[in-house]
Design a protein around this motif. Structure first.
Motif, PDB file in Angstrom:
ATOM      1  N   ASP A  72       0.812  -1.219   0.000  1.00 37.37           N
ATOM      2  CA  ASP A  72       0.000   0.000   0.000  1.00 37.37           C
ATOM      3  C   ASP A  72       0.846   1.270   0.000  1.00 37.37           C
ATOM      4  OD1 ASP A  72       0.937  -0.497   2.498  1.00 37.37           O
ATOM      5  OD2 ASP A  72      -0.966  -0.193   3.548  1.00 37.37           O
ATOM      6  N   GLY A  73       2.123   1.146  -0.341  1.00 40.78           N
ATOM      7  CA  GLY A  73       2.947   2.330  -0.573  1.00 40.78           C
ATOM      8  C   GLY A  73       3.577   2.947   0.654  1.00 40.78           C
ATOM      9  N   LEU A  74       3.778   2.180   1.710  1.00 37.26           N
ATOM     10  CA  LEU A  74       4.448   2.676   2.906  1.00 37.26           C
ATOM     11  C   LEU A  74       5.868   2.125   2.987  1.00 37.26           C
ATOM     12  CD1 LEU A  74       1.574   2.207   5.520  1.00 37.26           C
ATOM     13  CD2 LEU A  74       2.247   4.319   4.348  1.00 37.26           C
ATOM     14  N   PRO A  75       6.779   2.813   3.671  1.00 37.02           N
ATOM     15  CA  PRO A  75       8.131   2.262   3.838  1.00 37.02           C
ATOM     16  C   PRO A  75       8.085   0.912   4.557  1.00 37.02           C
ATOM     17  CG  PRO A  75       8.059   4.570   4.504  1.00 37.02           C
ATOM     18  CD  PRO A  75       6.639   4.144   4.301  1.00 37.02           C
ATOM     19  N   THR A  76       8.923  -0.014   4.128  1.00 36.58           N
ATOM     20  CA  THR A  76       9.008  -1.306   4.797  1.00 36.58           C
ATOM     21  C   THR A  76       9.558  -1.123   6.211  1.00 36.58           C
ATOM     22  OG1 THR A  76      11.227  -1.616   3.886  1.00 36.58           O
ATOM     23  CG2 THR A  76       9.384  -2.544   2.632  1.00 36.58           C
ATOM     24  N   LEU A  77       9.452  -2.164   7.032  1.00 38.87           N
ATOM     25  CA  LEU A  77       9.896  -2.066   8.419  1.00 38.87           C
ATOM     26  C   LEU A  77      11.380  -1.728   8.518  1.00 38.87           C
ATOM     27  CD1 LEU A  77       7.951  -5.064  10.035  1.00 38.87           C
ATOM     28  CD2 LEU A  77       7.426  -2.616  10.212  1.00 38.87           C
ATOM     29  N   TRP A  78      12.198  -2.327   7.643  1.00 43.01           N
ATOM     30  CA  TRP A  78      13.631  -2.055   7.713  1.00 43.01           C
ATOM     31  C   TRP A  78      13.976  -0.640   7.233  1.00 43.01           C
ATOM     32  CZ3 TRP A  78      11.241  -5.945   5.063  1.00 43.01           C
ATOM     33  CH2 TRP A  78      11.202  -5.850   3.660  1.00 43.01           C
ATOM     34  N   VAL A  79      13.193  -0.116   6.303  1.00 46.54           N
ATOM     35  CA  VAL A  79      13.387   1.282   5.892  1.00 46.54           C
ATOM     36  C   VAL A  79      12.924   2.225   7.004  1.00 46.54           C
ATOM     37  CG1 VAL A  79      12.727   3.071   4.234  1.00 46.54           C
ATOM     38  CG2 VAL A  79      13.290   0.774   3.429  1.00 46.54           C
ATOM     39  N   ARG A  80      11.865   1.879   7.688  1.00 49.49           N
ATOM     40  CA  ARG A  80      11.415   2.702   8.818  1.00 49.49           C
ATOM     41  C   ARG A  80      12.506   2.804   9.887  1.00 49.49           C
ATOM     42  NH1 ARG A  80       5.103   0.654   9.688  1.00 49.49           N
ATOM     43  NH2 ARG A  80       4.604   0.576   7.465  1.00 49.49           N
ATOM     44  N   ARG A  81      13.273   1.733  10.033  1.00 50.56           N
ATOM     45  CA  ARG A  81      14.384   1.789  10.990  1.00 50.56           C
ATOM     46  C   ARG A  81      15.442   2.786  10.537  1.00 50.56           C
ATOM     47  NH1 ARG A  81      17.251   2.765  14.141  1.00 50.56           N
ATOM     48  NH2 ARG A  81      18.221   1.596  15.836  1.00 50.56           N
TER      49      ARG A  81
END
Length: 279
Positions: A72-81
């Motif tokens: 749905d176009g959100l940053p992945t968990l590792w990118v959020r880190r």
């Protein structure tokens, strides 16, 4: 010399004025010039006493490479880190009075389609999604967040960051943040690209900060690490003879199959679906 010659002619009766009158005429007719010169010298003295205005401080540029989006176009968990670390660095340095900006990178990846925003229906760029996360979730001021929405891989992350932002803006201090699985290749590529002449300003200073591989499933992480090692070896081989930005440009747009138009001669080859989950 011209004044003395005119005065000599006057003394010999060759001019209508005596030497004293000619001197007074010359002095009065050139009075505005003398005033201008005196004013310029006075202004120069004032500048020397006060000192020139200091050059604007060059910011620390916190760089977040692309690393994938959810469906749905959100940053992945590792990118959020990565983004959490970038926000922490931003606010820590700002508290100490330092000028800081954050640049998010990447349009997407050639390994899978770009997701669509469920509300607008438009495709979502990775840099856009990361910038939105910084602004909305971490409250980083939008005026200090910049995007690079061109690149499709780490090589072009570095190349377009330099050609789009850092060279034109004169930014030469970079702190690049990425996950552990991606850091070795990131360091190699960024050091190569940012050490290539010509330099628009002074040479670049690069720092790197590694964050954990949060959110990557173990099976996916194992395969991604293998792919990273192969990609790093390939980059070293292909970039060994590249010694300028012109040559890097030629490599990207003539040889790199994410950008060279020769890729259009055949259909896109699928990537291992397990590995694709890490993009």
């Amino acid at each position: 010399h011209g004044v003395m010659s005119a005065m000599a002619k006057a003394d010999k009766g060759l001019g209508p004025l005596g030497s004293l009158g000619l001197f007074q005429y010359f002095r009065l007719s050139h009075l505005p010039m003398y005033l201008i010169a005196a004013g310029a010298l006075g202004g120069l003295g004032l500048l020397l006493l006060q000192g020139a205005s200091p050059a604007p401080e060059k910011p620390l540029v916190v760089v977040v490479p692309g690393g994938g989006l959810t469906a749905d176009g959100l940053p992945t968990l590792w990118v959020r880190r990565r983004l959490l670390e970038a926000a922490d660095v931003y606010f820590d340095r700002k508290k100490s009075g330092e000028h800081v900006v954050v640049v998010t990178l990447s349009a997407g990846t050639p390994h899978k389609p770009m997701p669509l925003d469920p509300q607008s229906g438009y495709q979502v760029y990775e840099a856009e999604a990361s910038a939105r996360w910084l602004v909305r979730e971490h409250k980083v001021p939008a005026e200090d967040v910049f995007e690079e929405n061109w690149s499709l891989d780490t090589i072009a992350n570095a190349f377009f960051l330099r050609t789009t932002h850092t060279d034109p803006a004169g930014w030469n201090r970079l702190l690049v943040i990425s996950n552990a699985f991606h850091m070795a290749r990131t360091m190699e590529i960024f050091r190569k690209v940012f050490d290539l002449p010509p330099f628009q300003h002074s040479k670049y200073s690069l720092e790197f900060r590694e964050v954990p591989d949060e959110g990557v499933e173990p099976a996916v992480l194992e395969k991604r690490r293998v792919r990273e090692a192969k990609s790093l070896a390939s980059f070293r081989e292909k970039s060994a003879s590249i010694t300028s930005m012109q040559q890097m440009h030629a490599f990207i747009f003539k040889e790199h199959m994410a950008y060279a138009s020769a890729r259009l001669m055949k259909d896109r080859e699928p990537v291992d679906p397990v590995v694709a989950e890490s993009y």
